[in-house]
Design a protein around this motif. Sequence first.
Motif, PDB file in Angstrom:
ATOM      1  N   THR A   5      -4.510   5.674  -6.629  1.00 39.12           N
ATOM      2  CA  THR A   5      -3.865   4.663  -5.811  1.00 39.12           C
ATOM      3  C   THR A   5      -3.478   5.299  -4.486  1.00 39.12           C
ATOM      4  OG1 THR A   5      -1.652   5.125  -6.704  1.00 39.12           O
ATOM      5  CG2 THR A   5      -2.957   3.405  -7.792  1.00 39.12           C
ATOM      6  N   ASN A   8      -1.422   1.180   1.681  1.00 37.75           N
ATOM      7  CA  ASN A   8      -1.838   0.530   2.916  1.00 37.75           C
ATOM      8  C   ASN A   8      -0.607  -0.221   3.409  1.00 37.75           C
ATOM      9  OD1 ASN A   8      -2.931  -0.977   4.977  1.00 37.75           O
ATOM     10  ND2 ASN A   8      -4.341  -2.143   3.683  1.00 37.75           N
ATOM     11  N   ARG A  12      -0.022  -1.353  -2.411  1.00 36.37           N
ATOM     12  CA  ARG A  12      -0.602  -0.263  -3.195  1.00 36.37           C
ATOM     13  C   ARG A  12      -2.061  -0.606  -3.498  1.00 36.37           C
ATOM     14  NH1 ARG A  12       1.357   4.059  -5.606  1.00 36.37           N
ATOM     15  NH2 ARG A  12       3.489   3.354  -5.184  1.00 36.37           N
ATOM     16  N   MET A  13      -2.948   0.242  -3.017  1.00 40.08           N
ATOM     17  CA  MET A  13      -4.382   0.037  -3.175  1.00 40.08           C
ATOM     18  C   MET A  13      -4.891   0.773  -4.410  1.00 40.08           C
ATOM     19  SD  MET A  13      -5.024  -1.751  -0.424  1.00 40.08           S
ATOM     20  CE  MET A  13      -6.803  -1.620  -0.220  1.00 40.08           C
ATOM     21  N   ALA A  14      -5.854   0.179  -5.091  1.00 47.63           N
ATOM     22  CA  ALA A  14      -6.458   0.785  -6.280  1.00 47.63           C
ATOM     23  C   ALA A  14      -7.881   1.226  -5.957  1.00 47.63           C
ATOM     24  CB  ALA A  14      -6.467  -0.211  -7.432  1.00 47.63           C
ATOM     25  N   GLY A  15      -8.194   2.479  -6.278  1.00 48.29           N
ATOM     26  CA  GLY A  15      -9.525   2.997  -6.001  1.00 48.29           C
ATOM     27  C   GLY A  15     -10.044   3.875  -7.117  1.00 48.29           C
ATOM     28  N   PHE A  63     -12.906   1.241  -3.513  1.00 47.56           N
ATOM     29  CA  PHE A  63     -11.573   0.686  -3.736  1.00 47.56           C
ATOM     30  C   PHE A  63     -11.624  -0.834  -3.667  1.00 47.56           C
ATOM     31  CE2 PHE A  63     -12.111   1.209   0.790  1.00 47.56           C
ATOM     32  CZ  PHE A  63     -11.546   0.069   1.324  1.00 47.56           C
ATOM     33  N   ASP A  64     -10.611  -1.462  -4.258  1.00 48.93           N
ATOM     34  CA  ASP A  64     -10.491  -2.914  -4.197  1.00 48.93           C
ATOM     35  C   ASP A  64      -9.797  -3.316  -2.906  1.00 48.93           C
ATOM     36  OD1 ASP A  64     -11.674  -3.245  -6.670  1.00 48.93           O
ATOM     37  OD2 ASP A  64      -9.772  -3.339  -7.759  1.00 48.93           O
ATOM     38  N   SER A  66      -7.335  -5.220  -0.399  1.00 41.97           N
ATOM     39  CA  SER A  66      -5.988  -5.726  -0.594  1.00 41.97           C
ATOM     40  C   SER A  66      -6.031  -7.217  -0.919  1.00 41.97           C
ATOM     41  CB  SER A  66      -5.130  -5.469   0.645  1.00 41.97           C
ATOM     42  OG  SER A  66      -5.727  -6.024   1.802  1.00 41.97           O
ATOM     43  N   SER A  71      -5.917  -4.018  -6.628  1.00 43.38           N
ATOM     44  CA  SER A  71      -5.024  -3.683  -5.519  1.00 43.38           C
ATOM     45  C   SER A  71      -3.916  -4.724  -5.411  1.00 43.38           C
ATOM     46  CB  SER A  71      -5.800  -3.614  -4.197  1.00 43.38           C
ATOM     47  OG  SER A  71      -6.625  -2.465  -4.155  1.00 43.38           O
ATOM     48  N   ASP A  87      -7.694  -1.946   5.411  1.00 47.57           N
ATOM     49  CA  ASP A  87      -7.886  -1.252   4.133  1.00 47.57           C
ATOM     50  C   ASP A  87      -8.723   0.014   4.328  1.00 47.57           C
ATOM     51  OD1 ASP A  87      -6.595  -3.414   2.910  1.00 47.57           O
ATOM     52  OD2 ASP A  87      -8.457  -4.310   2.160  1.00 47.57           O
TER      53      ASP A  87
END
Length: 301
Positions: A5, A8, A12-15, A63-64, A66, A71, A87
């Motif tokens: 994570t 941004n 919180r971004m998920a990758g 990553f997903d 936002s 994310s 992002d």
Amino acid sequence: MQGVTFMNNNIRMAGNLYFPEGFDATRKYPSIVVIHPGGGVKEQTAGVYAERLAGEGFVTLAFDASHQGASGGEPRFLDDPMRRVGDIYSAVDYLTTLAYVNNERIGALGICAGSGAAVKASSSDRRIRAVGTVSAVDVGAATRKGWEGKGPVSDELAMLNSVAKQRTAESAGAPKITVPYVPAVGDTSAPKDLQEAADYYLTPRGQHPNAPNKLLMTSLSYMASFTGFDMADTMLTQPLVIIAGSKAGSLWHSTELYDKAASADKKLIIVEGATHMDLYDGKGVDTAMTSLAPFFKAKIA
């Protein structure tokens, strides 16, 4: 692969980070940010390309966006292309914090709508040293002109009038409305590429529970105002490779980007017989990788 994570701003971004075979955290690696198509998530075609590029010696991050996938971001299912550009800035920020990433050797690869965001971000973020696109789409131009670039202005105005009414209704307390990214499986009234997109996103071929084929209707005004390639003629000076199928209804985006890009080191690769969706998985990825891997190795490795 490692789930990660990063922030941004307040989202919180998920990758997913992918590592080369024999990864050594004491070394410095070139890296590539991979940006997924509109409505997609990191586990679909973006993850496929990220994994394949890691196999070629790069640290890669898919990553997903936002407001989508795993994310954060509210409201859910918002698709604002300029936020997707942000992002990408944040994904590059994150890569630069990793001790094993060479900050002078960062690239970006965008797929479908991820390409428009990648081009826009790369035009203004000079940390991105090389850019690749696969089945490129400037989602702003596609929203304004239709999938094949031939839609009349009257269609765009009718759409924006509907969005305007919905925004007013929501301001008065009406529930938010979502519309699908791709048509139902078997809807032959849709352009061929979008029929094939339904086969990818809505069947086991590429289906993922975090990609439910939902788009806030009000996103369409943000999408219509986006101009992914507008700075390419002056600011996109990095090495550039553009890969698209000869039978893709979206091919006009790739040819326009090639003609427009300021880069003195650019290449347009047309995959004969391929449609837009053919390059998302299977043999299409194999074909695209024959150009992507040597390109990134030559430019940032």
